[in-house]
Design an enzyme around this catalytic site. Structure first.
Site: not given
Ligand code: NAI
Length: 509
Positions: A125, A146, A158, A196
């Site tokens: 993000s 995205h 995106e 954003n």
């Molecule tokens: P989250 O914390 O809910 O999920 C991340 C997951 O990735 C966790 O289950 C974790 O165990 C796993 N993980 C961490 N490191 C890992 C690795 N090296 N290999 C495999 N799995 C791994 O986070 P979320 O919110 O789903 O965000 C994920 C990505 O999406 C980030 O890059 C975030 O910036 C992006 N994003 C998030 C948004 C949001 O509103 N939460 C919106 C758009 C993008």
């Protein structure tokens, strides 16, 4: 590269199955793709698979897909042990922790696992797509994909081209986005990408004007809802998102753009962020909360009963004057017809981007009797007025009472170039124009992304057309002149179109 994004057996890998990853799995499976998913936390991918299954079966119960289609979608999803098992994937999307090294490390491993024509995509993000790709042997097959949270409900995606991304990759991801029943929008890598970046106009300008003491959180929210037509005010929005998300993102975008003043955050946000006063999640933010977690909104100042003895309206802004005269006629108010106000008259001015002080000084009006009315936005649901620092409170109250005579609420703010709505909307339009000028995205796509991703009533260009490019340009030029702050300088995209008298959507050949 011949990449068939429409092939029926297209297989998508999803790494990281948290909030975003599981949403991506769900829309991909529902869109007919095979999905392989994995997560580094033991049991997390299996949990996510069960969650996705529940969501897809619930969609079938609600009738948005047939039971057979739902069962087939669920069967297309499988959990695998790790990135090393993603060999059969045609595309792999990463949604792991937001950390550059972690993402670069993951893609280095993937690059050696998958076939040479497998597309690699990140759901980051805030990190630069180009930077994540910089450590790859094959950055040309890498792009941003995205999604927005919650993925199944937010249709925008995106599709972000890094500096070395090849066209076939972006084109394939556009097709894949559509197969997921999303609305993909294509853009070039930029800090904050598209949505954003535009969102900073709304939240940051709102914080700037509260920081300057022009208004308060609740009044800004009321004005932006009733006058600007936004579903939520900027502070209500930040309450929901949380300053732990909004503030670091703002600081990052500001620094990634080499301290571009347009994106400059301020102390209103940072001090709250540092004090842990984050919004709903910390039970205290711009608003306080009651036991049921309902925001305690300070009440509005009631409309005074007083009325002016006489009213005069400045002709310096003929369109604003006409709008205000029409309203005063509806309210049954007689207006003086002289070229100058009589000795006791309430003096009403209708500035575009100027403050009441500038109007009084430059038009030679008595600043003690001058009150400005915002006529750029519809007056049906709420009106905004402001006086000069010298305006006699009895004149300000008389203007408030008069303009609220038909029961429509009036917000009184302190003197401000652009009141509240003019300046916030002008910033949104200006940022939209800067995205178009830098060729990050097409104007029509910018509007589409902003309405879908941010739920604004209009995208920046539509706002520009509704209000008039020349008038938005004047709001910014006046603000720039009065503040002397390059934050408010109109973009060259806007300046040219305003001067030529054409729509802001006008492209360049
Ligand atoms: P989250 O914390 O809910 O999920 C991340 C997951 O990735 C966790 O289950 C974790 O165990 C796993 N993980 C961490 N490191 C890992 C690795 N090296 N290999 C495999 N799995 C791994 O986070 P979320 O919110 O789903 O965000 C994920 C990505 O999406 C980030 O890059 C975030 O910036 C992006 N994003 C998030 C948004 C949001 O509103 N939460 C919106 C758009 C993008």
């Amino acid at each position: 590269m011949a990449f068939d994004a429409n092939r029926p057996d297209l297989t998508l890998g999803v790494i990281g199955t948290g909030a975003m990853g599981r949403g991506i799995v769900q829309v991909a499976a529902a869109g007919g793709m095979r999905v392989m998913m994995t997560d580094s936390r033991a049991g997390a991918a299996q949990e996510a698979r069960e969650f996705v299954e529940k969501m897809i079966l619930r969609a079938a119960e609600k009738g948005s897909m047939t039971k057979d289609d739902a069962a087939a979608a669920v069967n297309r999803v499988s959990v695998v042990g790790g990135p090393a098992d993603m060999k059969p994937c045609h595309i792999v999307v990463e949604a792991i922790v937001e950390n550059l090294e972690a993402k670069q490390q993951l893609f280095a491993q993937l690059e050696d696992t998958v076939s040479p024509d497998c597309i690699l995509a990140t759901n980051t993000s805030s990190l630069s797509v180009t930077t994540i790709a910089s450590k790859l042997k094959t950055p040309q097959r890498f792009a941003g994909l995205h999604f927005f949270n919650p993925v199944p409900l937010m249709r925008l995606v995106e599709v972000i081209e890094g500096l070395r991304t090849e066209d076939w990759v972006t084109e394939a991801l556009m097709v894949v986005g559509k197969r997921m029943t999303r609305e993909p929008v294509r853009l070039k890598d930029a800090p904050g990408f598209l949505v954003n970046q535009v969102g900073r106009g709304f939240t940051l300008e709102a914080s700037h004007l509260v920081y300057e003491g022009i208004s308060n959180f609740a009044d800004v929210d009321r004005v932006m809802r009733d006058v600007g037509g936004f579903r939520m005010g900027p502070f209500e929005l930040m309450e929901l998102t949380g300053l732990d998300v909004t503030h670091p993102a703002s600081e990052l975008i500001y620094h990634q753009f080499f301290q571009e003043p347009r994106y400059r955050p301020n102390l209103i946000m940072r001090s709250r962020y540092e004090a842990g006063v984050l919004g709903r999640k910390s039970k205290r933010g711009f608003y306080d909360y009651d036991a049921e977690m309902k925001a305690i909104v300070p009440p509005e100042t009631p409309a005074p009963k007083t009325r002016p003895e006489a009213v005069w309206v400045s002709a310096a802004e003929p369109r604003g004057q006409a709008t205000l005269l029409e309203l005063l006629k509806k309210l049954g108010t007689a207006v003086e017809s002289g070229a100058k106000p009589s000795g006791k008259a309430l003096i009403l001015v209708t500035p575009v981007g100027e403050d009441a002080t500038t109007c009084a000084v430059e038009q030679g009006l008595d600043p003690r009797r001058t009150v400005a009315v915002d006529t750029l936005f519809p007056l049906a649901k709420r009106r905004t007025v402001m006086g000069t620092p010298l305006t006699d409170p009895s004149y300000r109250d008389a203007a408030h009472g008069l303009l609220a005579a038909d029961g429509v609420p009036v917000t009184v703010c302190r003197d401000s170039p652009g009141f509240i709505a003019q300046r916030i909307v002008a910033m949104i339009v200006n940022i939209g124009c800067s995205i178009a000028q830098s060729r990050t995205a097409e104007p029509a796509d910018i509007d589409k992304a902003v309405t879908l991703g941010l739920n604004y009533p209009n995208g920046p260009f539509k706002f520009g057309d509704v209000l008039g490019a020349d008038r938005v340009y004047r709001v910014l030029s006046s603000m720039y002149r009065i503040y002397g702050d390059p934050r408010y300088r109109p973009t060259i995209w806007m300046t040219r179109r305003a001067r030529l008298g054409v729509s802001l959507l006008t492209p360049e050949p």
